[in-house]
Design a protein around this motif. Structure first.
Motif, PDB file in Angstrom:
ATOM      1  N   ALA A  35       0.836  -1.202   0.000  1.00  0.00           N
ATOM      2  CA  ALA A  35       0.000   0.000   0.000  1.00  0.00           C
ATOM      3  C   ALA A  35       0.869   1.249   0.000  1.00  0.00           C
ATOM      4  O   ALA A  35       0.575   2.224  -0.689  1.00  0.00           O
ATOM      5  CB  ALA A  35      -0.926   0.004   1.211  1.00  0.00           C
ATOM      6  N   GLU A  36       1.940   1.205   0.768  1.00  0.00           N
ATOM      7  CA  GLU A  36       2.791   2.391   0.870  1.00  0.00           C
ATOM      8  C   GLU A  36       3.638   2.630  -0.368  1.00  0.00           C
ATOM      9  O   GLU A  36       3.873   3.764  -0.760  1.00  0.00           O
ATOM     10  CB  GLU A  36       3.740   2.245   2.072  1.00  0.00           C
ATOM     11  CG  GLU A  36       3.073   2.554   3.390  1.00  0.00           C
ATOM     12  CD  GLU A  36       3.950   2.136   4.570  1.00  0.00           C
ATOM     13  OE1 GLU A  36       5.077   1.652   4.363  1.00  0.00           O
ATOM     14  OE2 GLU A  36       3.482   2.295   5.716  1.00  0.00           O
ATOM     15  N   ARG A  37       4.131   1.532  -0.960  1.00  0.00           N
ATOM     16  CA  ARG A  37       5.132   1.700  -2.000  1.00  0.00           C
ATOM     17  C   ARG A  37       4.743   1.158  -3.352  1.00  0.00           C
ATOM     18  O   ARG A  37       5.537   1.260  -4.303  1.00  0.00           O
ATOM     19  CB  ARG A  37       6.438   1.054  -1.523  1.00  0.00           C
ATOM     20  CG  ARG A  37       6.831   1.578  -0.147  1.00  0.00           C
ATOM     21  CD  ARG A  37       7.809   0.697   0.593  1.00  0.00           C
ATOM     22  NE  ARG A  37       9.053   0.519  -0.132  1.00  0.00           N
ATOM     23  CZ  ARG A  37      10.205   0.200   0.447  1.00  0.00           C
ATOM     24  NH1 ARG A  37      10.269   0.055   1.751  1.00  0.00           N
ATOM     25  NH2 ARG A  37      11.286   0.034  -0.266  1.00  0.00           N
ATOM     26  N   GLY A  41       7.477  -0.895  -6.327  1.00  0.00           N
ATOM     27  CA  GLY A  41       8.309  -0.205  -5.353  1.00  0.00           C
ATOM     28  C   GLY A  41       8.591  -1.043  -4.111  1.00  0.00           C
ATOM     29  O   GLY A  41       9.489  -0.721  -3.345  1.00  0.00           O
ATOM     30  N   SER A  42       7.823  -2.097  -3.924  1.00  0.00           N
ATOM     31  CA  SER A  42       8.023  -2.939  -2.751  1.00  0.00           C
ATOM     32  C   SER A  42       9.035  -4.032  -3.058  1.00  0.00           C
ATOM     33  O   SER A  42       8.988  -4.650  -4.110  1.00  0.00           O
ATOM     34  CB  SER A  42       6.701  -3.594  -2.353  1.00  0.00           C
ATOM     35  OG  SER A  42       5.714  -2.616  -2.122  1.00  0.00           O
ATOM     36  N   THR A  43       9.926  -4.283  -2.119  1.00  0.00           N
ATOM     37  CA  THR A  43      10.875  -5.378  -2.300  1.00  0.00           C
ATOM     38  C   THR A  43      10.598  -6.457  -1.260  1.00  0.00           C
ATOM     39  O   THR A  43      10.125  -6.162  -0.156  1.00  0.00           O
ATOM     40  CB  THR A  43      12.324  -4.901  -2.127  1.00  0.00           C
ATOM     41  OG1 THR A  43      12.512  -4.448  -0.785  1.00  0.00           O
ATOM     42  CG2 THR A  43      12.653  -3.775  -3.086  1.00  0.00           C
ATOM     43  N   PRO A 112      -7.353   1.883   5.297  1.00  0.00           N
ATOM     44  CA  PRO A 112      -6.871   2.685   4.164  1.00  0.00           C
ATOM     45  C   PRO A 112      -5.994   1.878   3.208  1.00  0.00           C
ATOM     46  O   PRO A 112      -5.965   2.160   2.011  1.00  0.00           O
ATOM     47  CB  PRO A 112      -6.084   3.808   4.831  1.00  0.00           C
ATOM     48  CG  PRO A 112      -5.723   3.294   6.172  1.00  0.00           C
ATOM     49  CD  PRO A 112      -6.833   2.377   6.566  1.00  0.00           C
ATOM     50  N   ASN A 113      -5.329   0.861   3.729  1.00  0.00           N
ATOM     51  CA  ASN A 113      -4.426   0.095   2.865  1.00  0.00           C
ATOM     52  C   ASN A 113      -5.137  -0.658   1.750  1.00  0.00           C
ATOM     53  O   ASN A 113      -4.672  -0.667   0.618  1.00  0.00           O
ATOM     54  CB  ASN A 113      -3.582  -0.869   3.688  1.00  0.00           C
ATOM     55  CG  ASN A 113      -2.530  -0.138   4.482  1.00  0.00           C
ATOM     56  OD1 ASN A 113      -2.223   1.012   4.190  1.00  0.00           O
ATOM     57  ND2 ASN A 113      -1.976  -0.787   5.490  1.00  0.00           N
ATOM     58  N   SER A 114      -6.267  -1.297   2.085  1.00  0.00           N
ATOM     59  CA  SER A 114      -7.020  -1.987   1.031  1.00  0.00           C
ATOM     60  C   SER A 114      -7.329  -1.009  -0.077  1.00  0.00           C
ATOM     61  O   SER A 114      -7.111  -1.277  -1.253  1.00  0.00           O
ATOM     62  CB  SER A 114      -8.354  -2.513   1.536  1.00  0.00           C
ATOM     63  OG  SER A 114      -8.236  -3.035   2.809  1.00  0.00           O
ATOM     64  N   PHE A 118      -5.923  -1.063  -4.090  1.00  0.00           N
ATOM     65  CA  PHE A 118      -6.806  -1.145  -5.245  1.00  0.00           C
ATOM     66  C   PHE A 118      -6.680   0.072  -6.131  1.00  0.00           C
ATOM     67  O   PHE A 118      -6.657  -0.029  -7.356  1.00  0.00           O
ATOM     68  CB  PHE A 118      -8.253  -1.332  -4.819  1.00  0.00           C
ATOM     69  CG  PHE A 118      -8.539  -2.742  -4.489  1.00  0.00           C
ATOM     70  CD1 PHE A 118      -8.668  -3.681  -5.488  1.00  0.00           C
ATOM     71  CD2 PHE A 118      -8.616  -3.146  -3.179  1.00  0.00           C
ATOM     72  CE1 PHE A 118      -8.888  -5.011  -5.184  1.00  0.00           C
ATOM     73  CE2 PHE A 118      -8.828  -4.472  -2.861  1.00  0.00           C
ATOM     74  CZ  PHE A 118      -8.966  -5.403  -3.861  1.00  0.00           C
ATOM     75  N   ALA A 119      -6.600   1.232  -5.499  1.00  0.00           N
ATOM     76  CA  ALA A 119      -6.483   2.455  -6.285  1.00  0.00           C
ATOM     77  C   ALA A 119      -5.240   2.396  -7.161  1.00  0.00           C
ATOM     78  O   ALA A 119      -5.292   2.689  -8.360  1.00  0.00           O
ATOM     79  CB  ALA A 119      -6.433   3.669  -5.367  1.00  0.00           C
ATOM     80  N   ALA A 120      -4.128   1.971  -6.585  1.00  0.00           N
ATOM     81  CA  ALA A 120      -2.887   1.895  -7.365  1.00  0.00           C
ATOM     82  C   ALA A 120      -3.016   0.871  -8.482  1.00  0.00           C
ATOM     83  O   ALA A 120      -2.578   1.101  -9.611  1.00  0.00           O
ATOM     84  CB  ALA A 120      -1.719   1.547  -6.451  1.00  0.00           C
ATOM     85  N   GLU A 121      -3.618  -0.261  -8.161  1.00  0.00           N
ATOM     86  CA  GLU A 121      -3.839  -1.294  -9.163  1.00  0.00           C
ATOM     87  C   GLU A 121      -4.600  -0.760 -10.368  1.00  0.00           C
ATOM     88  O   GLU A 121      -4.187  -0.921 -11.511  1.00  0.00           O
ATOM     89  CB  GLU A 121      -4.692  -2.409  -8.537  1.00  0.00           C
ATOM     90  CG  GLU A 121      -4.079  -3.754  -8.363  1.00  0.00           C
ATOM     91  CD  GLU A 121      -3.421  -4.288  -9.585  1.00  0.00           C
ATOM     92  OE1 GLU A 121      -2.190  -4.094  -9.662  1.00  0.00           O
ATOM     93  OE2 GLU A 121      -4.068  -4.894 -10.444  1.00  0.00           O
TER      94      GLU A 121
END
Lengths: 217, 217
Positions: A35-37, A41-43, A112-114, A118-121
């Motif tokens: 959600a954050e990255r 961006g996530s590793t 907020p993470n969910s 989804f928004a980023a997706e």
DNA sequence: CAATCTTCTGACCAGATGGTCAGAAGGTTA
DNA sequence: TAACCTTCTGACCATCTGGTCAGAAGATTG
């Protein structure tokens, strides 16, 4: 990070529990990191660090990063859609819509993470989510539009476009998760308060109800 | 890709032109790539390929990926905010708000990339944009809220929260860019048409005006 | 307890990526 | 045209990242 837990008591755990506990822990941390990255961006290393597990252990439970991401997505889809079905054609839209908006914003606040995942997706073309959108979400969407049409037929609300009304409610309520960074900057606060979310509920409910010709009480 | 341009006529170009043309071309392509794939998902190699330039040439004009990204962001901020100032306290909110919603959705349709880049930025904590938000956008926001307060004082609209009204208008209009993938899936179309955007304008304008107690004509 | 299964992990690897650089190529100026 | 400046680029490199693997450690079963 690794050595922070002051008292690490190595209790003898059952295998079944170990598997469940660790998967859950990984999913929880992964949700936050994604959600954050964002996906790219996530590793795995970052997820491992935050979960306080070696990287190879993450890969032991989830063979690839993509599989882990999809697991997170699948898990969140339920949370994300859970209030849509609450509206029925028998309820009066005044109550149904008010509750829906309130629940949707509460969700933006509490999960907020969910919402952000989804928004980023979707923002980037929903490459991993497209199928689920076409099936699960589309069904929900059609059902809800049908409810709106029922209300319109009963003259309980003005004949507005059900599809675009849904878009408007989705986006304006989602914004309380997706754009909360921006909102708190605009409101000059470190983060939004209970009252801010409440004010959002009030405003959106008011606009939806009055805008659709439904009296407020 | 490299050899597709059928007739490559090496005209003698002025140095000043060369610099401007190439920077512009790179920024244009980078905007598209960043919008589609996000900051971390975008590679310089991908931008180079799409711009039909060698990777090292991109790095010649923009020393680092971060500098290029910030250049793109800065360029889009203007586009993104350009209609906010159009509203003044002397106009009647009926006209001002209607025009604003119409322009904002037109922008979502015509420049979806600006919108998506900002949405992704904010979604992930606005790490590169925070300063600009705190200054430029915050100023605009305050000015617009002031206009709303003026209208409320004149009894031209109901006393709703100016801040949350702004959030609602922003998010619901932005959605026509940010969530257009989702929307077109819900509408069962390959992509949204002119009429779909128009229906969005109609609905949002209606909800905003009626919701704020402003008669539609 | 011994055999067996599951969980765990450090060490390792191949490929991708951002960035450098020396020198070629092209434009400018006097 | 010659000296000089700017643009361009292939080759190269250090680092990061997802993923593998052999074997250690722990749990289960009879």
């Amino acid at each position: 990070m690794k050595n922070e837990k002051a008292t690490k008591k190595p209790v003898r755990r059952k295998l079944a529990d170990i598997r469940k506990d660790n998967s859950d822990q990984i999913l929880l941390v992964a949700e936050k990191v994604f959600a954050e990255r964002g996906y790219r961006g996530s590793t795995i290393a970052a997820i491992a660090e935050e979960a306080d597990l070696p990287k190879a252990n993450i890969l032991y439970y989830f063979k690839t990063k993509e599989i882990l991401y999809k697991a997170v997505l699948g898990r969140q889809l339920g949370i994300w859609m859970q209030h849509m079905d609450a509206m029925t054609v028998d309820q009066h839209p005044r109550d149904a819509l008010r509750d829906y908006v309130r629940n949707k914003i509460k969700q933006s606040k509490d999960h907020p993470n969910s919402s952000r995942i989804f928004a980023a997706e979707i923002l980037h073309g929903a490459e991993f989510l497209q199928e689920k959108l076409r099936t699960d979400l589309k069904d929900q969407f059609d059902r809800t539009c049908e409810v709106f049409r029922g209300w319109i037929a009963k003259r309980w609300m003005d004949p507005v476009s059900p599809e675009h009304l849904m878009f408007m409610i989705w986006s304006s309520t989602q914004a309380y998760a997706d754009y909360s960074f921006q909102s708190s900057i605009m409101l000059e606060k470190p983060e939004m308060t209970e009252e801010d979310y409440e004010a959002g509920v009030e405003l959106i409910t008011r606009l939806v109800l009055k805008g659709c010709g439904i009296s407020l009480l």
